[in-house]
Design an enzyme around this catalytic site. Structure first.
Site, short mmCIF file in Angstrom:
data_model
loop_
_atom_site.label_atom_id
_atom_site.label_comp_id
_atom_site.label_asym_id
_atom_site.label_seq_id
_atom_site.Cartn_x
_atom_site.Cartn_y
_atom_site.Cartn_z
N PRO A 66 -2.41 -7.44 -8.95
CA PRO A 66 -3.67 -6.82 -9.36
C PRO A 66 -3.79 -5.55 -8.63
O PRO A 66 -3.03 -5.17 -7.65
CB PRO A 66 -4.84 -7.61 -8.45
CG PRO A 66 -3.93 -8.37 -7.38
CD PRO A 66 -2.70 -8.82 -8.08
N ASN A 67 -4.20 -4.45 -9.52
CA ASN A 67 -4.43 -3.12 -9.23
C ASN A 67 -3.04 -2.27 -9.45
O ASN A 67 -2.97 -0.98 -9.28
CB ASN A 67 -5.02 -2.97 -7.92
CG ASN A 67 -6.44 -3.65 -7.53
OD1 ASN A 67 -7.28 -3.44 -8.35
ND2 ASN A 67 -6.53 -4.41 -6.76
N ARG A 113 -3.92 5.51 -8.20
CA ARG A 113 -4.28 4.55 -7.16
C ARG A 113 -3.84 4.93 -5.62
O ARG A 113 -2.65 4.76 -5.50
CB ARG A 113 -4.06 3.14 -7.28
CG ARG A 113 -4.47 2.41 -6.26
CD ARG A 113 -3.80 0.75 -6.27
NE ARG A 113 -4.17 0.02 -5.48
CZ ARG A 113 -3.58 -0.96 -5.27
NH1 ARG A 113 -2.53 -1.38 -5.72
NH2 ARG A 113 -4.02 -1.91 -4.09
N TYR A 134 0.78 4.49 -2.05
CA TYR A 134 1.68 3.90 -3.25
C TYR A 134 2.47 5.07 -4.32
O TYR A 134 3.10 4.61 -5.06
CB TYR A 134 0.78 3.04 -4.28
CG TYR A 134 -0.07 2.09 -3.42
CD1 TYR A 134 0.74 1.23 -2.80
CD2 TYR A 134 -1.33 1.85 -3.66
CE1 TYR A 134 0.05 0.10 -2.10
CE2 TYR A 134 -1.86 1.00 -2.76
CZ TYR A 134 -1.38 0.16 -2.04
OH TYR A 134 -2.04 -0.68 -1.34
N ASN A 164 5.86 -8.19 -6.92
CA ASN A 164 4.64 -7.41 -6.03
C ASN A 164 3.31 -8.19 -6.27
O ASN A 164 2.73 -7.73 -7.42
CB ASN A 164 4.91 -5.91 -6.40
CG ASN A 164 3.61 -5.39 -5.58
OD1 ASN A 164 3.00 -6.08 -4.49
ND2 ASN A 164 3.91 -3.94 -5.56
N ALA A 212 -2.62 -7.64 -3.43
CA ALA A 212 -3.57 -8.27 -2.52
C ALA A 212 -3.35 -9.87 -2.50
O ALA A 212 -3.52 -10.34 -1.49
CB ALA A 212 -4.82 -7.96 -2.74
N HIS A 228 -1.55 -11.78 0.26
CA HIS A 228 -2.21 -12.11 1.87
C HIS A 228 -3.07 -13.33 1.56
O HIS A 228 -3.82 -13.53 2.32
CB HIS A 228 -2.89 -10.85 2.36
CG HIS A 228 -2.06 -9.61 1.96
ND1 HIS A 228 -0.87 -9.36 2.64
CD2 HIS A 228 -2.09 -8.47 1.44
CE1 HIS A 228 -0.32 -8.34 2.32
NE2 HIS A 228 -1.08 -7.47 1.42
N ASP A 246 2.20 -21.99 -4.32
CA ASP A 246 2.59 -23.45 -4.77
C ASP A 246 3.19 -23.34 -6.23
O ASP A 246 4.02 -24.28 -6.64
CB ASP A 246 1.17 -24.21 -4.81
CG ASP A 246 0.65 -24.70 -3.48
OD1 ASP A 246 1.52 -24.58 -2.57
OD2 ASP A 246 -0.50 -25.16 -3.40
N GLU A 250 10.06 -10.80 -3.01
CA GLU A 250 8.82 -10.23 -2.77
C GLU A 250 9.09 -8.60 -2.53
O GLU A 250 9.66 -8.27 -1.64
CB GLU A 250 8.14 -10.78 -1.68
CG GLU A 250 6.77 -10.26 -1.10
CD GLU A 250 6.17 -10.94 0.41
OE1 GLU A 250 6.73 -12.03 0.21
OE2 GLU A 250 5.47 -10.35 0.85
N HIS A 282 6.99 -4.84 -1.88
CA HIS A 282 5.78 -3.82 -1.60
C HIS A 282 6.21 -2.54 -1.60
O HIS A 282 7.28 -2.10 -1.10
CB HIS A 282 5.37 -3.99 -0.37
CG HIS A 282 4.87 -5.58 -0.32
ND1 HIS A 282 3.72 -6.18 -0.91
CD2 HIS A 282 5.36 -6.67 0.30
CE1 HIS A 282 3.59 -7.48 -0.81
NE2 HIS A 282 4.69 -7.84 0.01
N SER A 321 4.43 0.04 -0.14
CA SER A 321 3.99 0.50 1.00
C SER A 321 4.58 -0.40 1.89
O SER A 321 5.01 -1.48 1.95
CB SER A 321 2.58 0.53 1.25
OG SER A 321 1.93 -0.77 1.26
N ARG A 329 0.32 -1.21 8.20
CA ARG A 329 -1.07 -0.93 7.70
C ARG A 329 -2.06 -2.21 8.42
O ARG A 329 -1.98 -2.05 9.61
CB ARG A 329 -0.95 -1.06 6.39
CG ARG A 329 -0.22 -0.01 5.51
CD ARG A 329 -0.32 -0.22 3.94
NE ARG A 329 -1.45 -0.07 3.46
CZ ARG A 329 -1.65 -0.27 2.32
NH1 ARG A 329 -1.11 -0.83 1.22
NH2 ARG A 329 -3.06 0.11 1.85
N ARG A 369 -2.49 -7.20 6.29
CA ARG A 369 -1.48 -7.02 5.33
C ARG A 369 -0.23 -7.74 5.93
O ARG A 369 0.87 -7.81 5.12
CB ARG A 369 -1.62 -5.79 4.72
CG ARG A 369 -2.43 -5.18 4.08
CD ARG A 369 -2.26 -3.75 3.51
NE ARG A 369 -3.41 -3.34 3.24
CZ ARG A 369 -4.16 -3.30 2.20
NH1 ARG A 369 -3.62 -4.06 1.12
NH2 ARG A 369 -5.42 -2.63 1.95
C1 DQA Z 1 1.07 -3.91 -1.91
C2 DQA Z 1 0.44 -4.14 -0.52
C3 DQA Z 1 -0.73 -4.87 -0.59
O1 DQA Z 1 -1.14 -5.18 0.67
C4 DQA Z 1 -1.58 -4.23 -1.41
O2 DQA Z 1 -2.76 -5.33 -1.70
C5 DQA Z 1 -1.14 -4.00 -2.81
C6 DQA Z 1 -0.09 -3.32 -2.89
C7 DQA Z 1 2.17 -2.90 -2.07
O3 DQA Z 1 2.97 -2.57 -3.04
O4 DQA Z 1 2.53 -2.03 -1.14
O5 DQA Z 1 -1.99 -4.13 -3.85
O6 DQA Z 1 1.42 -5.14 -2.47
#
Ligand code: DQA
Length: 151
Positions: A10-11, A18, A23, A75, A78, A81, A88, A99, A101, A103, A108, A112
């Site tokens: 998401p996002n 953003r 990011y 990635n 959110a 977390h 699952d 995995e 990220h 950031s 942070r 997170r």
């Molecule tokens: C993220 C870190 C997550 O905590 C955050 O919710 C994101 C982006 C990152 O790429 O740094 O949406 O996964």
């Protein structure tokens, strides 16, 4: 030819606009273009999927049981977390994944620092911006092209 799937949670569709302090300025399209070039150079297939919805991400992971995907880079945004459902799905489908990220999630907010996925991932890369994805792709290529490498 090995097939690698990149899942963006998401996002991440808003990358570039953003919170650039966390990011960076690259858009998702910029990142995907660099990954595609790297994959092409190594002769591996690369596809990607972005969703803002947990269930759609679960469904996409399930689909890898049928579509021949060998390795996943995710990635989870959110959902890292919060999502036992995505954890699952990986346990059910048993596809190796990294995995990533953009950031450094450990530098942070406290919430997170916990991931529902890290302990079942092949590896975790965090804090290197766009390079988090590119390094994960390098590792995925090595692991899919040399299957004797431990996953
Ligand atoms: C993220 C870190 C997550 O905590 C955050 O919710 C994101 C982006 C990152 O790429 O740094 O949406 O996964």
């Amino acid at each position: 030819m090995p097939d690698i799937l990149v899942i963006h949670g998401p996002n991440l569709n808003l990358l570039g606009q953003r919170e650039p302090g966390h990011y960076g300025a690259d858009t998702l399209q910029d990142i995907e273009a660099e990954m595609a070039e790297l994959a092409r150079g190594h002769g591996v297939g690369l596809s990607s999927f972005q969703s803002n919805h947990e269930g759609e991400i679960v469904d996409r992971i399930h689909q890898t049981l049928r579509d021949g995907v060998d390795f996943i880079i995710i990635n989870p945004g959110a959902y890292t977390h919060t999502s036992i459902a995505i954890r699952d799905a990986f346990l059910a489908c048993r596809k190796p994944f990294i995995e990533v990220h953009l950031s450094n999630v450990h530098a942070r907010e406290e919430f997170r620092r916990h991931s529902y996925l890290s302990d079942i991932a092949v590896g975790v890369i965090s804090g290197l911006g766009k390079d988090s994805y590119l390094l994960a792709l390098h590792a995925a290529i090595i692991r899919t092209q040399h299957s004797e490498t431990p996953r």
